[in-house]
Design an enzyme around this catalytic site. Structure first.
Site, PDB file in Angstrom:
ATOM      1  N   CYS A 128       0.842  -1.205   0.000  1.00  0.00           N
ATOM      2  CA  CYS A 128       0.000   0.000   0.000  1.00  0.00           C
ATOM      3  C   CYS A 128       0.875   1.252   0.000  1.00  0.00           C
ATOM      4  CB  CYS A 128      -1.010  -0.031   1.148  1.00  0.00           C
ATOM      5  SG  CYS A 128      -2.329   1.180   0.914  1.00  0.00           S
TER       6      CYS A 128
ATOM      7  N   HIS B 161      -3.853  -4.697  -0.495  1.00  0.00           N
ATOM      8  CA  HIS B 161      -3.445  -5.299   0.786  1.00  0.00           C
ATOM      9  C   HIS B 161      -3.510  -6.821   0.674  1.00  0.00           C
ATOM     10  CE1 HIS B 161      -3.138  -1.743   3.335  1.00  0.00           C
ATOM     11  NE2 HIS B 161      -4.085  -1.231   2.577  1.00  0.00           N
TER      12      HIS B 161
ATOM     13  N   GLU C 229      -2.632  -8.921   2.766  1.00  0.00           N
ATOM     14  CA  GLU C 229      -3.026  -9.466   4.073  1.00  0.00           C
ATOM     15  C   GLU C 229      -4.521  -9.318   4.328  1.00  0.00           C
ATOM     16  OE1 GLU C 229      -1.683  -6.615   3.467  1.00  0.00           O
ATOM     17  OE2 GLU C 229      -2.327  -5.089   4.897  1.00  0.00           O
TER      18      GLU C 229
END
Lengths: 201, 251
Positions: A78, A181, A183
């Site tokens: 990001c 992202h 994650e």
């Protein structure tokens, strides 16, 4: 061991949680020695470009990141992806880490809802080791208002949102950057992190 | 192209899901972590936890729920309820939330939106709005779960929060909520046409077609429902399949 650089910005716990879930050994680090000793580096980040660069400068880690990103796998996520470029134009012009040629500018197409928030499809442009286990119809989660401008050869995958948004960039060597992202991108994101975890120096 | 999002919401009191759910394979139907995992399996694009705990002790238990969920569910988590200060926002984000949702507190103290956005970024500040129609094309903002009319014009409030730095709006229609007759298309249109940040539609979902309708007729980028998913009337996967068949882009 993957060093997750903890310089006071953002979603470090989410990244750590995802790596733990995958069984990839990692640690939150804020000192030069740990960055040097790690096998791989992840630079997370949420917030504004100048604030992130200022915090990185204060941490004293800028020189070691610039050196180590030439020697071992490095992934910016990001805002951590945005600062790998040469310049950012958020609240004025600011210098980035300069690991990949290019700049970061506001997304400003008329009528476009900003931030670009939600799941968007990854469109592959160039081969990249992190996309080896990723199919043609896979979505990842984005939250950002600025995007990278760089040459096509550095763009491994993009998404369409008021034009092309570089989603995954790669310098062809050790430097990777994900605007989305991983994650927070379900199994697709976990697969990308797993591939990163499998890269060798 | 950006996909539209389907967001299940879980109401949590003292660490337990308030409304009974009955998912197959879920051992403890009241365990919010297991419910979140189930929604994740169904393809939820985001999960909302809403804390309706009144006590200080309950808050700690609630944050443990967020912490545990963030270790197992890798889609965005939004947490609402009980967030009054910048410290509350920090604590919630540190527990693993990606966004916080502020509602009544933001109406009473709009500075909370600005402070939150300045410190943590607009992307993690979602402003929840409860609004009710008072005249033709006119709505006012309510607080305390739709009990108190603040007399603030909805569109004025939308402009205010956007300027303060809100990253997203979750718009709940008091008129539609609980009716199961579909989302409040007129109100959603009015808000989407008057702001440039993402809007989540909330309140009124009763059948599968309601989701496709809200995406076809308004600029909403996401749709939220609680009881519909709680009581297994529909799964997130069924809703997404139906939307896809109707030309709506879904993950």
């Amino acid at each position: 061991m993957i060093a997750i650089i903890d310089y006071g910005a953002g979603n470090i716990f989410s990244v750590k949680n995802a790596l733990d879930y995958l069984g990839l050994e990692s640690a939150l680090v804020k000192d030069e020695k740990s960055v040097r000793e790690a096998d791989k580096i992840i630079l997370p980040g949420v917030g504004a470009f100048p604030a992130a660069m200022e915090m990185l400068d204060k941490s004293g880690l800028v020189p070691v990141i610039r050196q180590e990103a030439k020697r071992k796998p490095f992934l910016g996520i990001c805002l951590g992806m945005q600062v790998i470029f040469e310049k950012g134009y958020e609240f004025g012009e600011h210098e980035g880490l300069g690991l990949i040629p290019g700049s970061v500018r506001k997304m400003e197409e008329p009528g476009l809802v900003i931030p670009h928030m939600g799941w968007n499809k990854l469109e592959k442009l160039n081969d990249c080791p992190l996309l080896e286990n990723i199919g043609e119809e896979e979505f990842v989660y984005f939250v950002h208002s600025y995007k990278a401008h760089t040459e096509d050869r550095y763009i491994a995958a993009y998404s369409q949102y008021g034009g092309r948004v570089p989603a995954l960039v790669w310098d062809g060597n050790f430097v990777y950057g994900a605007q989305f992202h991983p994650e927070k991108s379900g199994n697709t994101g976990l697969n990308i992190l797993k591939s990163f975890g499998g890269l060798i120096k | 192209m950006l996909a539209k999002r389907i967001i299940p919401c879980l109401d949590v009191r003292n660490g337990k899901v308030v409304k009974g759910v009955n998912f197959e394979g879920v051992r403890d139907v009241g365990d919010p972590v297991e419910c979140a995992e189930e929604y994740n399996k169904q393809g939820a694009d985001e999960i909302v936890f809403y804390d309706i705990t009144a006590s200080f002790e309950g808050r700690g238990v609630f944050l443990d729920v967020v912490r545990e969920t963030a270790k197992k569910v890798f889609v965005p988590l939004t947490v609402g309820g009980g967030i009054k200060t910048v410290d509350d926002i920090r604590e919630t984000l540190r527990a693993g939330a990606d966004k916080v949702s502020v509602n009544s507190q933001a109406v009473q103290n709009p500075q909370l939106i600005k402070d939150g956005a300045d410190i943590f970024g607009s992307q993690c500040i979602c402003v929840g709005i409860d609004a009710k129609k008072i005249a033709d094309r006119k709505w006012t903002v309510y607080i305390n779960g739709g009990r108190v009319d603040m007399g603030i014009d909805l569109i004025d409030w939308v402009h205010t929060i956007e300027e303060l730095g809100a990253g997203e709006i979750c718009l709940n229609s008091i008129d539609a909520d609980g009716t199961k007759e579909g989302f409040d298309i007129e109100m959603l249109r009015a808000v989407c046409d008057n702001c440039s940040i993402p809007v989540i539609a909330s309140g009124g979902a009763g059948k599968i077609g309601d989701f496709a309708e809200v995406f076809e007729k308004t600029g909403a980028t996401a749709a939220l429902a609680a009881s519909l998913f709680h009581f297994r009337e529909l799964t997130v996967g069924q809703v997404k399949d139906y939307c896809r068949q109707h030309g709506v882009i879904m993950r």
